[in-house]
Each structure stands twice: as C-alpha cells, then as structure tokens.
Enzyme design. Sequence first.
Site, PDB file in Angstrom:
ATOM      1  N   LYS A  68       0.857  -1.202   0.000  1.00  0.00           N
ATOM      2  CA  LYS A  68       0.000   0.000   0.000  1.00  0.00           C
ATOM      3  C   LYS A  68       0.880   1.234   0.000  1.00  0.00           C
ATOM      4  CE  LYS A  68      -2.690   1.548   3.476  1.00  0.00           C
ATOM      5  NZ  LYS A  68      -3.824   1.565   4.413  1.00  0.00           N
ATOM      6  N   ARG A 111     -10.414  -1.393   7.062  1.00  0.00           N
ATOM      7  CA  ARG A 111      -9.525  -2.251   7.855  1.00  0.00           C
ATOM      8  C   ARG A 111      -9.130  -1.581   9.166  1.00  0.00           C
ATOM      9  NH1 ARG A 111      -4.852   0.761   8.767  1.00  0.00           N
ATOM     10  NH2 ARG A 111      -3.124   0.137   7.454  1.00  0.00           N
ATOM     11  N   GLN A 139     -12.050   8.716   8.889  1.00  0.00           N
ATOM     12  CA  GLN A 139     -11.882   7.446   9.632  1.00  0.00           C
ATOM     13  C   GLN A 139     -13.040   7.224  10.591  1.00  0.00           C
ATOM     14  OE1 GLN A 139      -9.653   5.383   8.534  1.00  0.00           O
ATOM     15  NE2 GLN A 139      -8.810   7.013   7.256  1.00  0.00           N
ATOM     16  N   ASP A 160     -15.380  17.079  18.075  1.00  0.00           N
ATOM     17  CA  ASP A 160     -14.334  17.436  17.106  1.00  0.00           C
ATOM     18  C   ASP A 160     -13.921  18.865  17.412  1.00  0.00           C
ATOM     19  OD1 ASP A 160     -13.474  16.250  14.048  1.00  0.00           O
ATOM     20  OD2 ASP A 160     -13.084  18.373  14.424  1.00  0.00           O
ATOM     21  N   VAL A 162     -13.326  20.965  15.352  1.00  0.00           N
ATOM     22  CA  VAL A 162     -14.215  21.764  14.484  1.00  0.00           C
ATOM     23  C   VAL A 162     -15.638  21.257  14.752  1.00  0.00           C
ATOM     24  CG1 VAL A 162     -14.740  22.432  12.104  1.00  0.00           C
ATOM     25  CG2 VAL A 162     -12.381  21.894  12.750  1.00  0.00           C
ATOM     26  N   GLY A 223      -5.315   7.498  15.833  1.00  0.00           N
ATOM     27  CA  GLY A 223      -4.863   8.671  15.076  1.00  0.00           C
ATOM     28  C   GLY A 223      -3.364   8.848  14.932  1.00  0.00           C
TER      29      GLY A 223
HETATM   30  N1  NAD Z   1      -4.210   3.528  12.812  1.00  0.00           N
HETATM   31  C1  NAD Z   1      -4.485   3.385  11.537  1.00  0.00           C
HETATM   32  O1  NAD Z   1      -4.431   2.290  10.991  1.00  0.00           O
HETATM   33  C2  NAD Z   1      -4.898   4.577  10.729  1.00  0.00           C
HETATM   34  C3  NAD Z   1      -5.467   4.399   9.468  1.00  0.00           C
HETATM   35  C4  NAD Z   1      -5.886   5.511   8.771  1.00  0.00           C
HETATM   36  C5  NAD Z   1      -5.714   6.780   9.298  1.00  0.00           C
HETATM   37  N2  NAD Z   1      -5.133   6.917  10.508  1.00  0.00           N
HETATM   38  C6  NAD Z   1      -4.933   8.239  11.106  1.00  0.00           C
HETATM   39  O2  NAD Z   1      -6.169   8.697  11.585  1.00  0.00           O
HETATM   40  C7  NAD Z   1      -6.140  10.126  11.630  1.00  0.00           C
HETATM   41  C8  NAD Z   1      -7.444  10.673  11.088  1.00  0.00           C
HETATM   42  O3  NAD Z   1      -7.559  10.391   9.698  1.00  0.00           O
HETATM   43  P1  NAD Z   1      -8.826  10.903   8.851  1.00  0.00           P
HETATM   44  O4  NAD Z   1      -8.653  10.345   7.474  1.00  0.00           O
HETATM   45  O5  NAD Z   1     -10.082  10.630   9.568  1.00  0.00           O
HETATM   46  O6  NAD Z   1      -8.561  12.471   8.866  1.00  0.00           O
HETATM   47  P2  NAD Z   1      -9.648  13.639   8.761  1.00  0.00           P
HETATM   48  O7  NAD Z   1      -8.889  14.873   8.485  1.00  0.00           O
HETATM   49  O8  NAD Z   1     -10.734  13.228   7.804  1.00  0.00           O
HETATM   50  O9  NAD Z   1     -10.308  13.702  10.213  1.00  0.00           O
HETATM   51  C9  NAD Z   1      -9.588  14.085  11.355  1.00  0.00           C
HETATM   52  C10 NAD Z   1     -10.524  14.860  12.263  1.00  0.00           C
HETATM   53  O10 NAD Z   1      -9.864  15.104  13.506  1.00  0.00           O
HETATM   54  C11 NAD Z   1     -10.219  16.408  13.961  1.00  0.00           C
HETATM   55  N3  NAD Z   1      -9.249  16.854  14.955  1.00  0.00           N
HETATM   56  C12 NAD Z   1      -7.959  17.213  14.773  1.00  0.00           C
HETATM   57  N4  NAD Z   1      -7.394  17.535  15.956  1.00  0.00           N
HETATM   58  C13 NAD Z   1      -8.341  17.351  16.911  1.00  0.00           C
HETATM   59  C14 NAD Z   1      -8.357  17.504  18.315  1.00  0.00           C
HETATM   60  N5  NAD Z   1      -7.295  17.902  19.000  1.00  0.00           N
HETATM   61  N6  NAD Z   1      -9.506  17.236  18.973  1.00  0.00           N
HETATM   62  C15 NAD Z   1     -10.620  16.819  18.309  1.00  0.00           C
HETATM   63  N7  NAD Z   1     -10.658  16.669  16.963  1.00  0.00           N
HETATM   64  C16 NAD Z   1      -9.525  16.915  16.275  1.00  0.00           C
HETATM   65  C17 NAD Z   1     -10.254  17.226  12.683  1.00  0.00           C
HETATM   66  O11 NAD Z   1     -10.992  18.421  12.830  1.00  0.00           O
HETATM   67  C18 NAD Z   1     -10.913  16.229  11.711  1.00  0.00           C
HETATM   68  O12 NAD Z   1     -12.323  16.366  11.695  1.00  0.00           O
HETATM   69  C19 NAD Z   1      -4.909  10.548  10.836  1.00  0.00           C
HETATM   70  O13 NAD Z   1      -3.871  10.951  11.729  1.00  0.00           O
HETATM   71  C20 NAD Z   1      -4.505   9.299  10.118  1.00  0.00           C
HETATM   72  O14 NAD Z   1      -3.123   9.213   9.849  1.00  0.00           O
HETATM   73  C21 NAD Z   1      -4.731   5.838  11.233  1.00  0.00           C
END
Ligand code: NAD
Length: 318
Positions: A68, A111, A139, A160, A162, A223
């Site tokens: 990936k 996943r 996510q 959130d 936001v 995250g």
């Molecule tokens: N563990 C895993 O396998 C895995 C897989 C995919 C993504 N991720 C991680 O998950 C995270 C989220 O990904 P996404 O695609 O949903 O991103 P996204 O940008 O769609 O959503 C993230 C959300 O978090 C909010 N946010 C940021 N800081 C915050 C805080 N301090 N308090 C509350 N809300 C907050 C943002 O406003 C946003 O709505 C990323 O860091 C990504 O790398 C992890």
Amino acid sequence: MVRSLSDGDVERALSLREVIEAVERAFALYSTGRALMPQRVHVPVTEHEGTILLMPCYVPEMGVFSVKYVTVYPGNPSRGLPTIFASLLISDPATGEPKVLADARAATGMRTGAATAVSIKHLSRTTEGALGVVGCGYQARWQLKAALEVMRVEKLYLHDIVRSKAVELGEEASRRYGLDVEVADEVRLLASKSDVIITATTSSKPFLKAEWVRPGTHISAIGAFTPQMAELEAELVASSKVVVDSREAAKAEAGDIIQAVQRGLMRWEDVHAELGEVVAGIRPGRESDEEVTVFKSVGLAVQDAAVAALLLRRMGGS
Ligand SMILES: NC(=O)c1ccc[n+]([C@@H]2O[C@H](COP(=O)([O-])OP(=O)(O)OC[C@H]3O[C@@H](n4cnc5c(N)ncnc54)[C@H](O)[C@@H]3O)[C@@H](O)[C@H]2O)c1
C-alpha cells in the site's frame, strides 16, 4: 492484466463483517510470526506538512502479497481534499504478477475500523452502552460503522475540534443508524460518559486525560502515527492496560506510548500484548471490570493484506 478498482468498487465488493473477520485473523497470523511485514517506510514531505508511507506485506496462509502506498496530509481538508490518499497493489505470490490495483481510501477506512472492532470484541468490558468518538472525519465514519458490528450503541457522544464536523457526523449517525447522538463540546464530558472511546484525529497534542476516563473504559486510539503525535495523555497510557497492533511498529511510531516511556512513566515491557496475541489466546485480554484498556493502533500492512486477499478472491485471482 491488472484489474483496477475504485473506492466504490471496493466498498461494493466487501462487507465490513468479512473485513473484521479477516483483520482479526491477520492480527493473529502477524503475532504468531506467520506474516512477512517489514517496517513501513516513512517519507516526510516537510515543505507540505505531509507524509508518504509504503507498506508491503506477504501472508503465505492468505495467498497474498500486497503493497500500500498511502499519503497523509493533515492540511488537505482546508484545500477541499481528503487527509489520506491510498492505493493498494495486489500480486499473486506464486508468480509475482500484479493482479489488482485498488484505490485504498475506503479499504483503509474499513480495515482500520475493523481493528477497532476486533479490539472492542477482545478488550471491552461491555458490548453495549455509550460510545464516544473524538475526531469526526473520514476514519470516524468507518470506526463507527465497524463498532456497530460488534457493539450495541445506546448513546453516541461526538467531539471534534471543528464543532460542525461533529454535528455533521451526528446527523449522519442518527439518520443512517437511528442512534441517539449528543455532540460534546468538551472531551471531558464525552470521556466521563462513554464505555468505549475511539480517538480518530490528526492531533499532534494529547487531549484525553486519565482523570476523565471511567474505570472499565476501553479506548481505541487510531490517530497518532509518529513519535511526535499523541492523542492520549502519557499518564492515561501509563495507568492503562496497553495493547498494540505491533510492538515493533509501536516502538517506532506510537507517539502516545513513546512519550509515556520517554517521560519515565512506563517501560516498553509494560505494554501488555499485541492484539494478535490476545486473538490467538497467547496473552489474556481484559482481566477485570475496573481496568482501563487502551488499544493503540498505528496501522499495519498485514491489515491491508487481509483486505487484499479478499479482493483477490472476489476478482477471481489465485
Ligand atoms: N491507525 C491506523 O491504521 C490509521 C489508518 C488511517 C488513518 N489513521 C490516522 O487517523 C487520523 C485521522 O484520519 P482521517 O482520514 O479521519 O482524517 P480527517 O482529516 O478526515 O479527520 C480528522 C478529524 O480530527 C479532527 N481533529 C484534529 N485535531 C483534533 C483535536 N485535538 N480534537 C478533536 N478533533 C480533532 C479534525 O478536525 C478532523 O475532523 C490521521 O492521523 C490518520 O493518519 C490511522
């Protein structure tokens, strides 16, 4: 010839239930040494505050090799773009021939949601009650959908940074799943009312404190994926039973734990288990109703390989 699949094709081809089962098996295969998964490669794109990750994995018992390619750009939503783009290249391990090239944004969501579902199944004190989700982006939608496969959610708390994102997800959740939803303006409120808490943010600063979390809570933190990022305060991590997706990957990437260790609040030996060890019955999961369990996921290529194996089979390959 390489078949090419869109996110929509992937979503139509797979059910979340089968992805959860496949990811559960994949964790067990990984933790019992039956998956070849080198550490993933991080390429920081500092000028644009992004990261490129390369994630290969070969799972003989699933008959699949996949790699990936995923990019994480936390600033993308302000440009009207998703935080994550991903592609999954799937080969027949018998010949090395590439068979499928799939958009993998949906596959990643599925996943990763599945990992949380497996953690709830094996670590949560209860599979009915209140669910809290911090971070209401892409996510979070899959996290919620997957949690609903293993948990009866009596009340959903959303937060959130936001607020409008939490409101939007709340409207979706009550429309789609008929859930009773409350937007929590403070993480403290959400934490003090939830039996299971999911953190799915792009935050680099911890926001969940030990004193807000009730005894017996299960937390799935998905995250943070670099040593500098953390969602859970170090004190919360150090006082909880911590289960990781991979010890090796956690040592390199799980900021939540790395920072607790650096501050001398815990040692790596205090990490209780890998989730796959719990699934395989090598290590116990939850041992009391009072302990707080934390599943820290950084995301493993073996989860993608599990999805890849399902897609390969569905496309009539090997
Ligand atoms: N563990 C895993 O396998 C895995 C897989 C995919 C993504 N991720 C991680 O998950 C995270 C989220 O990904 P996404 O695609 O949903 O991103 P996204 O940008 O769609 O959503 C993230 C959300 O978090 C909010 N946010 C940021 N800081 C915050 C805080 N301090 N308090 C509350 N809300 C907050 C943002 O406003 C946003 O709505 C990323 O860091 C990504 O790398 C992890």
